[in-house]
Scaffold this active site. Structure first.
Site, PDB file in Angstrom:
ATOM      1  N   THR A 499       0.754  -1.230  -0.104  1.00 14.00           N
ATOM      2  CA  THR A 499      -0.041   0.011   0.012  1.00 14.00           C
ATOM      3  C   THR A 499       0.905   1.252  -0.119  1.00 14.00           C
ATOM      4  OG1 THR A 499      -1.911  -1.216   1.199  1.00 14.00           O
ATOM      5  CG2 THR A 499      -1.959   1.074   1.191  1.00 14.00           C
ATOM      6  N   HIS A 500       2.196   1.116  -0.438  1.00 10.46           N
ATOM      7  CA  HIS A 500       2.933   2.281  -0.417  1.00 10.46           C
ATOM      8  C   HIS A 500       2.875   2.877  -1.810  1.00 10.46           C
ATOM      9  CE1 HIS A 500       5.474  -0.314   2.563  1.00 10.46           C
ATOM     10  NE2 HIS A 500       4.472   0.066   3.146  1.00 10.46           N
ATOM     11  N   ASN A 501       1.691   3.510  -2.104  1.00 10.32           N
ATOM     12  CA  ASN A 501       1.557   4.148  -3.250  1.00 10.32           C
ATOM     13  C   ASN A 501       1.895   5.578  -3.012  1.00 10.32           C
ATOM     14  OD1 ASN A 501      -0.845   2.477  -2.543  1.00 10.32           O
ATOM     15  ND2 ASN A 501      -1.175   2.609  -4.448  1.00 10.32           N
TER      16      ASN A 501
END
Length: 570
Positions: A499-501
């Site tokens: 979820t490291h956008n």
């Protein structure tokens, strides 16, 4: 017709780490703040005995309802983007505290190299290390300027760690808490990497190793190593999150109001200033206008970018002309790794979200890239976050995918396996960007955000390199067998990866290539601030939260200066 409410000093769109930090700092400075959160209220008391893996880890009980709002995705502009209809590659959080409630707690400072990546890369390797298809840029701020804000965040969150990493930037003080407990798995990783002449150190963790009271008077309890961290709220109040740190601090001032179920649909603008926001009560669908002297976008990366786009603030990036800044430099992250299988049993069913040990010998620019066809690198680690029984079924290569042989192997290796993981950096490419979808809309009539993204040659080369390093470490452990993650080809929206956008609302010192300045103030609208991982001009080999938290403290400082100086930062 929308009901107009009483004007306040500051309104934040989102009440997670960034919105909570801004609220705490601004209210302590005497400003009145309203936090608009589209999800519901929640606190530590809501997480008691919710060790329900199926509900929360598999069916994403704390995540966004994609039947109401999602994103569309395609690999390139020639494809038709389609909506993500169930949680896939990344998880979209929802509710008070945001993703800071159900995160694992890995808390790294980005390297000095990250903040000046273009300058430092060109200085060491020349201007042609990467092709012009990569939109590499500096952040408009240095690590030394960021260091006090990193220090503030670590003390607020009570980070447990040890200052033994020889590659990190200078620190003004040690970690506020000692590292989490050691385990046989972590000890094995440390010993073998030392033998290989690497530099292991304990993972900086937002899981508290002991009882800790932060500078604002908020207390964290010791971690119980229950293994229900990621995708779960902490029932012990041991994992630092906005709902046990900065949000209570803001509420105690009496100058902070949280409105839950408030989904902001537009930033209102008049002339060269914003005047407030329009939001919808998600339960009644009633519309409200909240006027404010300062508007702060402090929600997730994708929502911050979307709100600017639907409100027509800023210039949308165009991949053909490569002009415009809004939506540019969207980056993701890489997750190579190697699983090691043993006959020896480990208690891996116990753990904490950030109970780990890692090395940075192949992260950042900590090694010579002269003969390599990529820049940056990746974190290499092992982490004992707790092997929950439904999702944890590692089996060696050649094991049938179903039937009695699978069941036997799954049961045997459940506590006899651990991963040597990698987390690789992501560089911006001119064809990876965010814009509005022309077809699909959310439940409130707004266009969905469209993501155009694919892995690049840089990504594939880095992924292969880090995979080889994890394989070498795994083999040195002398396991029964190993199994590496397959090489990447094209990016897919499934399965879950990270979820490291980041990116889309980048920061910098030049409005021609960035959306906000280094106080996270919008270049075009002086009383609009945009803070979060969207400000990153690329993604590091680290988790983003500590850098996001540091930027939020920087942003809060800018807001206070702006408000007290009559609309000026200086």
């Amino acid at each position: 017709m929308a009901k107009v409410l009483k004007k306040v000093d500051v309104v934040t769109v989102g009440a997670g780490w960034t919105g909570g930090i801004v609220a705490a700092e601004c209210t302590k400075a005497g400003l009145h703040v309203v936090g608009l959160e589209r999800g519901g209220a929640r606190g530590t008391e809501d997480f008691a005995e919710i060790h329900d893996e199926y509900r929360y880890a598999i069916n994403y009980g704390l995540m966004q309802d994609l039947s109401k709002e999602s994103v569309t995705f395609r690999n390139n502009p020639k494809q038709t983007a389609l909506p993500m209809r169930k949680m896939g590659s990344f998880l979209l959080g929802n509710g008070l505290g945001g993703a800071g409630v159900h995160w694992n707690g890995w808390t790294y400072r980005f390297f000095p190299y990250d903040f000046e990546i273009k300058t430092m890369t060109e200085k060491r390797y020349g201007k042609n290390k990467l092709s012009k298809d990569y939109l590499l840029q500096d952040w408009g701020i240095t690590y030394d300027e960021m260091e006090p804000y990193f220090d503030r965040f670590e003390k607020t969150a009570g980070i447990s760690g040890e200052a033994k990493n020889p590659f990190e930037g200078k620190r003004s003080s040690p970690y506020p808490n000692p590292p989490l407990s050691d385990t046989p798995v972590l000890h094995m990783f440390e010993e073998v990497t030392k033998k290989m002449k690497y530099h292991p150190y304990r993972m900086p963790a937002a899981n508290s190793s002991q009882s800790y009271t932060n500078p604002d008077g908020e207390t964290l309890n010791p971690c119980q190593y229950c293994a229900f961290c990621e995708r779960f709220g902490c029932e012990y109040g041991a994992k630092a999150s906005p709902i046990v740190t900065v949000i209570p601090t803001a509420l105690k001032t009496g100058r902070y109001e949280i409105r839950n179920h408030a989904n902001v649909v537009e930033i209102l603008k008049k002339g060269d200033k914003v005047t407030g926001v329009k939001y919808v009560d998600t339960r009644t669908l009633e519309e409200y206008i909240q006027p404010a002297d300062v508007v702060v976008l402090s929600s997730f990366v994708l929502n911050n970018a979307k709100l600017l786009m639907v409100s027509k603030i800023g210039t949308q990036y165009d991949p053909v002309s490569r002009k415009g800044t809004l939506g540019k430099n969207y980056c993701y992250q890489l997750n190579p790794g190697t699983m090691a299988f043993f006959d020896k049993q480990f208690n891996v069913f116990m753990g904490a979200g950030a109970l780990g040990t890692n090395i940075d010998d192949f992260n950042g620019d900590n090694f010579d890239h002269s003969g390599l066809d990529f820049i940056h690198g990746g974190l290499i680690y092992t982490v004992q976050s707790g092997a929950r029984p439904i999702a944890s079924n590692p089996v060696p290569s050649g094991t049938p995918s179903w039937g009695s042989a699978f069941k036997k192997a799954s049961l045997y290796y459940y506590t006899r396996t651990f991963e040597i993981g990698g987390q690789g950096a992501s560089m911006p490419h001119f064809q990876n960007y965010l814009d509005l979808d022309p077809v699909y809309k959310d439940a409130y009539g707004l266009p969905l955000l469209r993501m155009t993204y694919n892995f690049t040659d840089q990504d594939r080369a880095l992924y292969k390199f880090i995979t080889q390093k994890t394989q070498a470490i795994a083999k040195e452990l002398n396991p029964k067998s190993i199994l590496s993650v397959p090489q990447i080809t094209d990016y897919s929206i499934v399965p879950y990866q990270s979820t490291h956008n980041v990116g889309g609302t980048t920061m910098g010192d030049d409005p021609a290539i960035s959306v906000v300045n280094n106080y996270l103030q919008h270049w075009d609208v002086a009383n609009l601030f945009v803070v979060g991982a969207g400000n990153f001009a690329h993604n590091s080999g680290y988790n983003p939260t500590a850098t996001v938290g540091a930027l939020a403290y920087r942003c809060a400082e800018g807001i206070i200066k702006y408000h007290k100086n009559g609309g000026k930062l200086a």
